[in-house]
Design a protein around this motif. Structure first.
Motif, PDB file in Angstrom:
ATOM      1  N   TYR A 230      63.874   5.101 -53.755  1.00  0.00           N
ATOM      2  CA  TYR A 230      63.351   3.026 -54.412  1.00  0.00           C
ATOM      3  C   TYR A 230      61.277   3.884 -54.041  1.00  0.00           C
ATOM      4  O   TYR A 230      60.816   3.792 -55.093  1.00  0.00           O
ATOM      5  CB  TYR A 230      63.478   2.191 -53.599  1.00  0.00           C
TER       6      TYR A 230
ATOM      7  N   PHE B 131      56.578  -8.606 -50.458  1.00  0.00           N
ATOM      8  CA  PHE B 131      56.523  -8.360 -52.761  1.00  0.00           C
ATOM      9  C   PHE B 131      57.554  -8.159 -52.664  1.00  0.00           C
ATOM     10  O   PHE B 131      58.439  -7.506 -52.051  1.00  0.00           O
ATOM     11  CB  PHE B 131      55.117  -6.911 -51.815  1.00  0.00           C
TER      12      PHE B 131
ATOM     13  N   ASP C 245      62.706  -6.029 -42.287  1.00  0.00           N
ATOM     14  CA  ASP C 245      63.431  -5.753 -43.587  1.00  0.00           C
ATOM     15  C   ASP C 245      64.648  -5.947 -42.759  1.00  0.00           C
ATOM     16  O   ASP C 245      64.610  -5.522 -41.448  1.00  0.00           O
ATOM     17  CB  ASP C 245      62.676  -4.345 -44.459  1.00  0.00           C
TER      18      ASP C 245
ATOM     19  N   TYR D 173      56.173   4.386 -55.663  1.00  0.00           N
ATOM     20  CA  TYR D 173      55.139   4.735 -54.754  1.00  0.00           C
ATOM     21  C   TYR D 173      55.119   6.447 -54.639  1.00  0.00           C
ATOM     22  O   TYR D 173      53.843   6.335 -54.071  1.00  0.00           O
ATOM     23  CB  TYR D 173      55.715   3.862 -53.647  1.00  0.00           C
TER      24      TYR D 173
ATOM     25  N   GLY E 287      60.379  -7.874 -45.432  1.00  0.00           N
ATOM     26  CA  GLY E 287      61.132  -7.410 -46.925  1.00  0.00           C
ATOM     27  C   GLY E 287      59.882  -6.402 -47.278  1.00  0.00           C
ATOM     28  O   GLY E 287      60.425  -6.261 -48.459  1.00  0.00           O
TER      29      GLY E 287
HETATM   30  C1  LIG Z   1      63.402  -4.993 -54.681  1.00  0.00           C
HETATM   31  S1  LIG Z   1      62.986  -4.461 -52.481  1.00  0.00           S
HETATM   32  C2  LIG Z   1      61.362  -4.991 -52.034  1.00  0.00           C
HETATM   33  C3  LIG Z   1      60.291  -3.874 -51.468  1.00  0.00           C
HETATM   34  C4  LIG Z   1      58.820  -4.028 -51.004  1.00  0.00           C
HETATM   35  N1  LIG Z   1      58.490  -4.610 -50.464  1.00  0.00           N
HETATM   36  C5  LIG Z   1      58.175  -4.024 -52.350  1.00  0.00           C
HETATM   37  O1  LIG Z   1      56.987  -3.989 -52.194  1.00  0.00           O
HETATM   38  O2  LIG Z   1      58.648  -2.449 -52.444  1.00  0.00           O
HETATM   39  C6  LIG Z   1      63.336  -5.794 -52.331  1.00  0.00           C
HETATM   40  C7  LIG Z   1      63.393  -6.152 -50.291  1.00  0.00           C
HETATM   41  O3  LIG Z   1      63.763  -6.727 -49.860  1.00  0.00           O
HETATM   42  C8  LIG Z   1      64.555  -6.663 -48.381  1.00  0.00           C
HETATM   43  N2  LIG Z   1      65.615  -8.008 -48.123  1.00  0.00           N
HETATM   44  C9  LIG Z   1      66.951  -8.298 -48.896  1.00  0.00           C
HETATM   45  N3  LIG Z   1      67.444  -9.540 -48.091  1.00  0.00           N
HETATM   46  C10 LIG Z   1      66.256  -9.463 -47.012  1.00  0.00           C
HETATM   47  C11 LIG Z   1      66.268 -10.504 -46.406  1.00  0.00           C
HETATM   48  N4  LIG Z   1      67.828 -11.690 -46.321  1.00  0.00           N
HETATM   49  N5  LIG Z   1      65.653 -10.313 -45.225  1.00  0.00           N
HETATM   50  C12 LIG Z   1      64.826  -9.221 -45.150  1.00  0.00           C
HETATM   51  N6  LIG Z   1      64.570  -9.017 -45.991  1.00  0.00           N
HETATM   52  C13 LIG Z   1      65.406  -7.831 -46.999  1.00  0.00           C
HETATM   53  C14 LIG Z   1      65.988  -5.738 -49.361  1.00  0.00           C
HETATM   54  O4  LIG Z   1      65.435  -4.651 -48.069  1.00  0.00           O
HETATM   55  C15 LIG Z   1      64.182  -4.857 -50.216  1.00  0.00           C
HETATM   56  O5  LIG Z   1      63.924  -4.130 -49.041  1.00  0.00           O
END
Ligand SMILES: C[S@@+](CC[C@H](N)C(=O)[O-])C[C@H]1O[C@@H](n2cnc3c(N)ncnc32)[C@H](O)[C@@H]1O
Length: 248
Positions: A15, A149, A78, A20, A56
């Protein structure tokens, strides 16, 4: 549903490499916007140090870097074990590619002033937690600066879950706290390291509607082009605002 998704198998490195390793045009625009939003807030409200949270956080450090000048703590939260490990490693020695994002932040004097010290400061103030954002309202503490984000719309296909995710984020903030959030517009889901992850198809007006009730000042806008960083979405939505002053 969110709990059915294999978050622990999220390939943080893939990812990070895809999104990034270098700065996309859309991210360059977003980083400038959140830099200006936070710098403007803290130039008018030079209160004591802030407690920041990135909800997250995944494999993205730029929201945390954008909060760095004003925080004595920044919580990176996260639910994925892989992302927790990635973030914990980055905390002690973050990848040099984040310096490209810092270059954009450093065009504002508040960031430039801590530029020489940013890595030491990042290590000192950042804490990483494996935690479910939907449990945030049950915690006693609140944060005075927040980011989220590409999370609320990227954790399930459910619109109700999207709304609830946004609400949990906003309720975790103190009255008047500045925040920035970003969302993929009309996302059809995404793949990370060969694993498929779900998304909820949302528009800018739905983001506004969903955030406005718990926000004081709020501005949303669209950035980027369709399918710029991957296929299956039409752009990105950025929301910059302040938590409302109520006690709800
Ligand atoms: C698309 S990624 C975005 C990651 C990062 N914030 C970015 O800007 O690229 C979605 C993120 O949400 C996290 N996530 C999903 N469900 C979650 C939850 N219930 N609580 C906390 N994090 C969560 C995932 O592990 C993942 O890292």
């Amino acid at each position: 549903m969110n709990a059915d998704v294999p978050w622990d198998r999220f390939d943080s490195r893939a990812y990070f490499e895809h999104n990034y390793r270098s700065v996309s045009d859309a991210d360059a625009e977003i980083v400038s916007m959140i830099r200006d939003h936070f710098a403007d807030h803290f130039s008018r409200n030079p209160d004591g140090p802030a407690q920041g949270i990135d909800v997250g956080a995944g494999a993205n450090l730029y929201p945390a870097l954008a909060m760095l000048p004003w925080c004595d703590t920044i919580t990176l939260l996260d639910r994925s074990r892989n992302n927790y490990r990635f973030l914990a490693r980055q905390r002690t020695a973050y990848d040099p590619s984040w310096d490209q994002f810092w270059e954009i932040l450093g065009r504002d004097p508040a960031y430039a002033a801590i530029g020489h010290d940013r890595r030491k400061r990042f290590r000192r103030v950042v804490r990483v937690e494996q935690y479910d954002l939907f449990h945030l309202p049950h915690r006693p503490e609140r944060w005075s600066l927040g980011t989220m984000f590409f999370v609320a719309e990227s954790l399930s296909t459910s619109y109700a879950r999207f709304q609830h995710g946004v609400e949990c984020f906003l309720r975790a903030l103190t009255p008047g706290a500045p925040f920035a959030a970003a969302f993929m517009e009309h996302s059809q889901g995404y793949e990370v390291g060969g694993q498929r992850f779900p998304a909820c198809d949302i528009s800018e007006s739905q983001v506004y509607e969903c955030m406005a009730g718990l926000s004081g000042k709020l501005e949303t806008c669209r950035v980027g082009r369709p399918n710029e960083v991957r296929t299956g979405y039409t752009g990105m939505i950025v929301a910059c605002g302040h938590r409302d002053m109520g006690i709800s």
